[in-house]
Write a protein that holds these residues in place. Structure first.
Motif, mmCIF file in Angstrom:
data_model
loop_
_atom_site.group_PDB
_atom_site.id
_atom_site.type_symbol
_atom_site.label_atom_id
_atom_site.label_comp_id
_atom_site.label_asym_id
_atom_site.label_seq_id
_atom_site.Cartn_x
_atom_site.Cartn_y
_atom_site.Cartn_z
ATOM 1 N N GLY A 59 -32.447 41.658 1.138
ATOM 2 C CA GLY A 59 -32.023 42.143 2.440
ATOM 3 C C GLY A 59 -33.174 42.631 3.285
ATOM 4 N N LYS A 60 -32.880 42.814 4.545
ATOM 5 C CA LYS A 60 -33.831 43.309 5.545
ATOM 6 C C LYS A 60 -33.128 44.394 6.349
ATOM 7 C CE LYS A 60 -37.545 42.853 8.370
ATOM 8 N NZ LYS A 60 -38.903 43.246 7.965
ATOM 9 N N TYR A 61 -33.859 45.436 6.722
ATOM 10 C CA TYR A 61 -33.266 46.568 7.444
ATOM 11 C C TYR A 61 -32.026 47.099 6.736
ATOM 12 C CZ TYR A 61 -36.422 45.205 11.220
ATOM 13 O OH TYR A 61 -37.540 44.892 11.950
ATOM 14 N N ILE A 62 -32.168 47.366 5.450
ATOM 15 C CA ILE A 62 -31.060 47.876 4.652
ATOM 16 C C ILE A 62 -30.818 49.340 4.993
ATOM 17 C CG2 ILE A 62 -30.281 48.353 2.290
ATOM 18 C CD1 ILE A 62 -32.160 45.994 1.439
ATOM 19 N N LEU A 63 -29.569 49.688 5.213
ATOM 20 C CA LEU A 63 -29.235 51.073 5.508
ATOM 21 C C LEU A 63 -29.238 51.898 4.231
ATOM 22 C CD1 LEU A 63 -26.239 50.531 7.984
ATOM 23 C CD2 LEU A 63 -28.629 51.048 8.554
ATOM 24 N N LYS A 64 -29.654 53.155 4.355
ATOM 25 C CA LYS A 64 -29.704 54.031 3.189
ATOM 26 C C LYS A 64 -28.356 54.095 2.478
ATOM 27 C CE LYS A 64 -30.268 58.900 1.932
ATOM 28 N NZ LYS A 64 -30.529 60.275 2.431
ATOM 29 N N GLU A 65 -27.281 54.155 3.246
ATOM 30 C CA GLU A 65 -25.953 54.288 2.633
ATOM 31 C C GLU A 65 -25.507 53.019 1.912
ATOM 32 O OE1 GLU A 65 -25.297 54.201 7.211
ATOM 33 O OE2 GLU A 65 -26.775 54.982 5.795
ATOM 34 N N ASN A 66 -26.172 51.907 2.177
ATOM 35 C CA ASN A 66 -25.847 50.649 1.488
ATOM 36 C C ASN A 66 -26.865 50.269 0.415
ATOM 37 O OD1 ASN A 66 -23.596 50.263 3.145
ATOM 38 N ND2 ASN A 66 -24.776 49.143 4.686
ATOM 39 N N ALA A 67 -27.938 51.056 0.296
ATOM 40 C CA ALA A 67 -29.068 50.655 -0.541
ATOM 41 C C ALA A 67 -28.709 50.530 -2.022
ATOM 42 C CB ALA A 67 -30.217 51.640 -0.368
ATOM 43 N N SER A 68 -27.765 51.355 -2.498
ATOM 44 C CA SER A 68 -27.417 51.318 -3.921
ATOM 45 C C SER A 68 -26.792 49.992 -4.326
ATOM 46 C CB SER A 68 -26.477 52.471 -4.270
ATOM 47 O OG SER A 68 -25.256 52.345 -3.560
ATOM 48 N N LYS A 69 -26.314 49.221 -3.354
ATOM 49 C CA LYS A 69 -25.711 47.913 -3.640
ATOM 50 C C LYS A 69 -26.775 46.842 -3.898
ATOM 51 C CE LYS A 69 -21.819 48.937 -0.548
ATOM 52 N NZ LYS A 69 -21.149 48.552 0.719
ATOM 53 N N HIS A 70 -28.042 47.192 -3.692
ATOM 54 C CA HIS A 70 -29.112 46.200 -3.779
ATOM 55 C C HIS A 70 -29.885 46.250 -5.100
ATOM 56 C CE1 HIS A 70 -29.003 44.574 0.384
ATOM 57 N NE2 HIS A 70 -28.342 45.704 0.584
ATOM 58 N N PHE A 71 -29.464 47.120 -6.029
ATOM 59 C CA PHE A 71 -30.073 47.079 -7.363
ATOM 60 C C PHE A 71 -29.029 47.460 -8.409
ATOM 61 C CE2 PHE A 71 -30.502 51.529 -6.318
ATOM 62 C CZ PHE A 71 -30.539 52.225 -7.530
ATOM 63 N N GLU A 72 -29.141 46.822 -9.573
ATOM 64 C CA GLU A 72 -28.197 47.046 -10.667
ATOM 65 C C GLU A 72 -28.879 47.530 -11.938
ATOM 66 O OE1 GLU A 72 -25.034 46.912 -10.189
ATOM 67 O OE2 GLU A 72 -25.154 46.045 -8.166
ATOM 68 N N GLU A 73 -30.206 47.331 -12.048
ATOM 69 C CA GLU A 73 -30.904 47.642 -13.288
ATOM 70 C C GLU A 73 -32.146 48.489 -13.033
ATOM 71 O OE1 GLU A 73 -30.326 43.996 -16.324
ATOM 72 O OE2 GLU A 73 -31.491 43.484 -14.527
ATOM 73 N N ILE A 74 -32.485 49.300 -14.040
ATOM 74 C CA ILE A 74 -33.701 50.116 -13.971
ATOM 75 C C ILE A 74 -34.496 49.968 -15.267
ATOM 76 C CG2 ILE A 74 -32.586 51.786 -12.446
ATOM 77 C CD1 ILE A 74 -32.602 53.742 -14.871
ATOM 78 N N SER A 75 -35.764 50.313 -15.195
ATOM 79 C CA SER A 75 -36.629 50.310 -16.365
ATOM 80 C C SER A 75 -37.712 51.363 -16.157
ATOM 81 C CB SER A 75 -37.250 48.920 -16.582
ATOM 82 O OG SER A 75 -38.011 48.876 -17.774
ATOM 83 N N LEU A 76 -38.705 51.335 -17.035
ATOM 84 C CA LEU A 76 -39.908 52.141 -16.867
ATOM 85 C C LEU A 76 -41.093 51.220 -16.666
ATOM 86 C CD1 LEU A 76 -39.717 54.934 -19.618
ATOM 87 C CD2 LEU A 76 -39.498 55.234 -17.140
ATOM 88 N N GLY A 77 -42.062 51.695 -15.918
ATOM 89 C CA GLY A 77 -43.289 50.935 -15.731
ATOM 90 C C GLY A 77 -44.499 51.839 -15.845
ATOM 91 N N ILE A 78 -45.621 51.252 -16.232
ATOM 92 C CA ILE A 78 -46.909 51.954 -16.199
ATOM 93 C C ILE A 78 -47.726 51.345 -15.074
ATOM 94 C CG2 ILE A 78 -49.006 52.572 -17.429
ATOM 95 C CD1 ILE A 78 -46.749 53.734 -18.906
#
Length: 201
Positions: free
Chosen positions: A64-83
């Protein structure tokens, strides 16, 4: 695939490096070739001071482009850790001359990323994560201490860069960054789940 990183997103980390607290997210990029393959990190010959920086990483699942803060959680489903491996001596040299410091952050292997897990498994508003350096805990963080939330980061970044599926966002490191040496082992945890395991050569 882009690797987009947020600098100075934890107040105490900004202070430990003598940086100002940012009013908006500090952004830098790592190329796709920075992604560490496997679990072996080799200290590059151009640096004598490679630092570890542990971060929560989110993977974009919907572009997406110009994603609204209130919609941002719909743009990711997974998390991890990174170094976020950083050639601190090179970074300090470049910064002292007012030059860009991508060389210190974007070199081959400078982005170690663990396995990804569904965000539904975690409380993203108060998520504990930590790093062990050769069995000694050196970093502890909690997402409630982030200056800019995941949603704020996505909304901000997408004003400038179109986000695409598979892009990775490194969301900032807490205090406690430090040097790695040969034979060190880095183990990163979200809560009590081991996510990342890297051997330094």
């Amino acid at each position: 695939m882009k690797i987009i990183c947020i600098g100075r997103n934890y107040k105490e980390h900004a202070q430990e490096l003598g940086n100002e607290i940012p009013e908006s997210p500090v952004i830098f990029l790592k190329p796709e070739t920075a992604l560490l393959k496997g679990r072996d990190f080799y200290i590059p010959e151009f640096s004598k001071n490679i630092h570890y920086e542990l971060e929560i990483v989110i993977k974009i699942s919907k572009g997406g482009k110009y994603i609204l803060k209130e919609n941002a959680s719909k743009h990711f489903e997974e998390i991890s850790l990174g170094i976020d491996f950083t050639a601190r001596d090179l970074q300090d040299h470049l910064k002292s001359k007012g030059l860009p410091w991508e060389l210190s952050k974007g070199f081959d292997g400078a982005a170690g990323v663990g396995s990804f897990f569904s965000k539904e498994n975690f409380n993203l508003k108060a998520l504990n994560f930590s790093l062990e350096l050769s069995e000694k805990t050196v970093q502890k963080g909690n997402t409630r201490d982030m200056i800019f939330s995941f949603e704020e980061i996505i909304a901000f970044v997408s004003q400038y860069f179109t986000l695409k599926t598979g892009d990775l966002l490194f969301t900032g490191t807490p205090k406690g960054v430090g040097k790695v040496s040969e034979r060190d082992i880095l183990k990163g945890y979200i809560e009590k789940e081991k996510i990342i395991d890297i051997k330094i050569h």
